[in-house]
Design an enzyme around this catalytic site. Structure first.
Site, PDB file in Angstrom:
ATOM      1  N   HIS A 157       6.559  36.598 -12.239  1.00 53.36           N
ATOM      2  CA  HIS A 157       7.835  36.084 -12.754  1.00 53.36           C
ATOM      3  C   HIS A 157       9.033  36.816 -12.157  1.00 53.36           C
ATOM      4  O   HIS A 157      10.158  36.332 -12.279  1.00 53.36           O
ATOM      5  CB  HIS A 157       7.849  36.051 -14.290  1.00 53.36           C
ATOM      6  CG  HIS A 157       8.046  37.360 -14.986  1.00 53.36           C
ATOM      7  ND1 HIS A 157       7.007  38.103 -15.496  1.00 53.36           N
ATOM      8  CD2 HIS A 157       9.171  38.043 -15.284  1.00 53.36           C
ATOM      9  CE1 HIS A 157       7.488  39.185 -16.068  1.00 53.36           C
ATOM     10  NE2 HIS A 157       8.797  39.180 -15.959  1.00 53.36           N
ATOM     11  N   SER A 201       9.653  44.757 -16.086  1.00 53.73           N
ATOM     12  CA  SER A 201       8.693  43.801 -15.541  1.00 53.73           C
ATOM     13  C   SER A 201       8.336  44.161 -14.109  1.00 53.73           C
ATOM     14  O   SER A 201       9.228  44.393 -13.293  1.00 53.73           O
ATOM     15  CB  SER A 201       9.277  42.395 -15.567  1.00 53.73           C
ATOM     16  OG  SER A 201       9.240  41.884 -16.858  1.00 53.73           O
ATOM     17  N   ASP A 209       0.033  37.949 -13.736  1.00 53.52           N
ATOM     18  CA  ASP A 209       1.473  38.001 -13.461  1.00 53.52           C
ATOM     19  C   ASP A 209       1.818  39.020 -12.362  1.00 53.52           C
ATOM     20  O   ASP A 209       2.395  40.064 -12.626  1.00 53.52           O
ATOM     21  CB  ASP A 209       2.224  38.323 -14.760  1.00 53.52           C
ATOM     22  CG  ASP A 209       3.683  37.905 -14.706  1.00 53.52           C
ATOM     23  OD1 ASP A 209       4.189  37.685 -13.587  1.00 53.52           O
ATOM     24  OD2 ASP A 209       4.313  37.800 -15.771  1.00 53.52           O
TER      25      ASP A 209
HETATM   26  N1  ARG Z   1       8.399  37.630 -21.164  1.00 57.73           N
HETATM   27  C1  ARG Z   1       8.395  38.126 -19.829  1.00 57.73           C
HETATM   28  C2  ARG Z   1       9.529  39.102 -19.614  1.00 57.73           C
HETATM   29  O1  ARG Z   1      10.601  38.939 -20.123  1.00 57.73           O
HETATM   30  C3  ARG Z   1       8.549  37.048 -18.815  1.00 57.73           C
HETATM   31  C4  ARG Z   1       7.404  36.155 -18.754  1.00 57.73           C
HETATM   32  C5  ARG Z   1       7.632  34.990 -17.833  1.00 57.73           C
HETATM   33  N2  ARG Z   1       6.708  33.928 -18.188  1.00 57.73           N
HETATM   34  C6  ARG Z   1       7.060  32.769 -18.723  1.00 57.73           C
HETATM   35  N3  ARG Z   1       6.134  31.972 -19.153  1.00 57.73           N
HETATM   36  N4  ARG Z   1       8.329  32.396 -18.866  1.00 57.73           N
HETATM   37  O2  ARG Z   1       9.401  40.035 -18.860  1.00 57.73           O
END
Ligand code: ARG
Length: 739
Positions: free
Chosen positions: A92, A660, A228
């Site tokens: 992501h 992330s 991811d």
């Molecule tokens: N929740 C994750 C973050 O803020 C991002 C995940 C992205 N995946 C998604 N399905 N939108 O780091």
């Protein structure tokens, strides 16, 4: 994930040391504040091996991912994993760059991408890699320019001037990108000196049905089966210096790279995560929390929810639209779900209540001394008042702002400058504004947008606005809609798209060729823009002043809180809120109980992918080949001792958005996974760390390697990586049990 508050825990537990899991610590203080703890928990490296400005150390493998050549903050973290500048981050995190490199014919989001050699690697647009050279306390210099008689604005002006001066001096003629940031609400300042590499290339990425498996349904939740990760490479000139893209550039030879461990994780194993957490609010007052939960988040949830509904409708039936809006949608969906989670969990975990307890203790402590009363006596009442004011004004800021940016009205807003100049009757100004119009990249204004989506979005934004206000508060245009369109906003939007100057590139170009103030005034899209910006203008100053008051009082409150803690709990180390600077967080692998009688394991396996798999589904489809490998349990050296493939695991590390892509490492500083998310039950975690509930979700390094090796067959990358497995030591174990 976002921000938090350190207090409730401290107040409830009243223990000396902050629990190890909690805290995003500045690496420069590791030896003084954390090292003993970390060693007890299982760290085997020396402080010098973690952070040193004289020798190569672990920090040299940690990369801030930015979108500019001189970023002041980072959207994600990456880590260097080979001697040739190979970089791992999350799927992501690479998403936006991968989308920009894709077309319907070469859709790397959908189908993945694997470069077979350097020559196939793709320069990633708008992606830069910042390496931290050093950091330094500059509090004395920065606050040295502040005097007691300065008001808040004057103070900020003086501080910003000094910051600029110090940054320029440290840049060594542009060689470095020094960034000074405020800590503890402007009570301390630190300078971070970065070297920024601007030639970053895409090397490998799996299909979204692996990298985003589970989509937004699973986002922010455990158990999670998402691969991811994505892979890039940092390039440098022949001397290893940053250089803009050139085919003559070579892979960067880094100062340090992370080895990758195949050993896997066990409950309570030591873990540390290094990266660039974006922002937390751990020192926020109860009033700030109440404002977010009752006012701010609901407005954004309302608006984003509508936008997402529209995008979903079109994206799911059209590949081109799906690709075009992918990044925008993912960002909105991520924040939307986060805010819903925060509203729920801030209440459920009683974070505001915990703050009130702390605030009461603080008030009592303040009341015990006349000097403290003089300095801090008003700070909480002032914050209360300011947040009440902010609650009153918020909807007049956010709703009109979104409508003023929507569809043809959004484009009309870009013509406001010309309109004002033409109205001013100042010929020179008008001529200058006209020149500006003629230089406009009109086609660019429509690029990467689909007229059907924008049209529907425009109507929905106008409806959302209408629903949010009482009839008597609605701008003029709603009377027009009532009278001329029988209140039918869809019909109004159709009309605008049919007739407005700002609906198509052609009509805009025709207008620029022959501009007219009269025509603009008659244009409904322009009227919407004018009226919405009018609302904004009417309330903008109130909003700005209130925000300033809040910042000023937050600064004072945190100053007081630090004194309060120093006086009442001198053993307690405080850590600053996240602000997109390098931090270290340490903890351990751990399961949790999300609810009564429910136990969540700390690992999940590829069997869960089969359980969740829905062929053809927007979120839960998976590549056939992956399913086959899992069904055959063909996991190669990446299986655990039971022959299962661990996909993701949990740890107690304290992270937030911006972390992330961060490496999660074992006690030897080897990569065991990549952090990519937080869990639903602790969505309040940016405001208050919840030791029993709060977990970081990591993709296991073995799953990453399995995808690269067994799924994608990218053995070139496997050969490049520094993969390690400890020798089993059965004999010593036997001896030990016998004793
Ligand atoms: N929740 C994750 C973050 O803020 C991002 C995940 C992205 N995946 C998604 N399905 N939108 O780091």
């Amino acid at each position: 994930m976002k921000k938090l508050l350190v207090f409730a825990l401290a107040v409830l537990a009243m223990v000396g040391r902050v629990r190890a899991d909690e805290g995003m610590w500045l690496p420069m203080f590791v030896e003084r504040l954390n090292y003993v703890d970390m060693q007890k928990m299982g760290l085997q490296l020396t402080p010098e091996e973690l952070y040193s400005i004289n020798h190569n150390s672990l920090k040299d493998a940690i990369v801030g991912l930015g979108s500019e050549a001189k970023p002041r903050g980072f959207f994600c973290t990456g880590e260097i994993v080979s001697e040739k500048g190979l970089l791992f981050t999350n799927h992501h995190c690479g998403y936006s760059a991968i989308q920009k490199l894709s077309s319907v014919e070469h859709d790397y989001l959908k189908d993945g991408f694997w470069a077979k050699d350097y020559s196939e690697e793709l320069p990633a647009p708008e992606m830069t890699a910042s390496f931290l050279i050093r950091m330094e306390d500059v509090t004395k210099d920065v606050l040295g320019v502040v005097t007691d008689d300065m008001d808040w604005d004057a103070r900020n002006k003086a501080i910003n001037g000094k910051i600029k001066e110090l940054e320029t001096a440290a840049s060594e003629e542009g060689k470095y990108n020094p960034v000074i940031k405020g800590f503890f609400e402007g009570n301390e300042y630190y300078m971070f000196v970065y070297q920024v590499y601007t030639d970053v290339r895409l090397v490998g990425v799996a299909n979204s049905s692996i990298g985003k498996f589970g989509g937004d349904t699973d986002n922010w939740m455990w158990p999670r089966h998402t691969g991811d990760f994505s892979i890039f490479r940092v390039y440098a000139d022949k001397d290893g210096n940053p250089a803009d893209y050139s085919k003559d550039n070579v892979p960067l030879v880094p100062k340090h790279h992370l080895p990758i461990s195949l050993d896997g994780v066990k409950q309570d194993d030591f873990t540390m995560i290094w990266g660039f957490p974006g922002s937390t609010e751990r020192y926020m007052s109860s009033y700030g929390i109440d404002y977010n939960v009752d006012t701010f988040y609901p407005i954004i949830i309302d608006i984003f929810g509508k936008e997402l509904e529209v995008m979903d409708e079109f994206m799911q039936k059209d590949d081109a639209i799906n690709l075009m809006y992918a990044d925008n949608h993912a960002g909105l969906a991520n924040t939307w779900k986060n805010f819903i989670g925060q509203c729920t969990m801030l209440r459920k975990n009683k974070v505001s209540e915990a703050k009130v307890t702390l605030e009461n203790r603080f008030k009592q402590w303040v009341g015990e001394s006349a000097a403290r009363k003089a300095e801090y006596g008003d700070v909480l009442p002032n914050l209360k008042k300011s947040y009440e004011d902010l609650s009153d004004v918020a909807k007049y800021i956010f709703y009109p702002n979104f409508v003023a940016q929507a569809g043809p009205s959004g484009l009309a807003t870009a013509f406001m400058g010309y309109y004002m100049a033409a109205q001013s009757k100042d010929k020179e100004m008008e001529a200058a504004a006209l020149m500006e119009l003629q230089g406009m990249d009109v086609d660019g204004m429509f690029a990467e947008t689909n007229p059907q989506v924008e049209h529907k979005m425009y109507a929905e934004m106008l409806k959302t606005y209408k629903n949010a206000f009482k009839a008597e508060e609605l701008p003029e245009i709603y009377t027009v809609i009532d009278k001329k369109f029988k209140g039918d906003i869809d019909a109004f939007a159709d009309y605008v798209y049919d007739k407005s100057i700002f609906a198509t590139p052609e009509s805009i170009k025709a207008f620029i060729a022959k501009p007219s103030v009269k025509k603009m005034e008659k244009d409904y899209a322009f009227q919407v823009s004018q009226q919405m910006t009018g609302v904004l203008r009417q309330h903008g100053l109130d909003y700005r002043n209130t925000m300033n008051d809040i910042r000023k009082n937050d600064h004072l409150f945190v100053k007081g809180l630090r004194e309060y803690y120093a006086a009442t709990q001198p053993e307690k180390s405080l850590y600053p809120d996240a602000n997109s600077t390098m931090r270290m967080s340490y903890g351990s692998v751990k399961d949790y109980m999300p609810a009564d009688a429910v136990h969540y394991d700390y690992v999940c396996t590829a069997n869960g992918i089969i359980e969740k798999y829905v062929p053809g589904d927007y979120e839960f489809d998976a590549p056939k080949r992956l399913i086959e490998l899992i069904e055959k349990k063909d996991f190669g050296p990446y299986a655990d001792e039971n022959g299962d493939l661990i996909v993701c695991f949990l740890s107690t590390n304290d992270i937030t958005g911006g972390n992330s892509g961060s490496p999660i490492m074992n006690g030897k500083g080897e990569l065991i996974g990549l952090a990519f998310d937080g869990n639903w039950e602790a969505m309040s975690g940016d405001v208050n760390f919840e030791p029993r509930l709060q977990r970081t979700i990591n993709v296991d390094a073995r799953y990453v390697l399995f995808i690269i090796d067994k799924y994608a067959g990218a053995t070139n990358l496997i050969n490049e990586l520094d993969i390690r497995k400890s020798e089993p030591q059965p004999i010593r174990e036997v001896e030990e049990t016998e004793n």
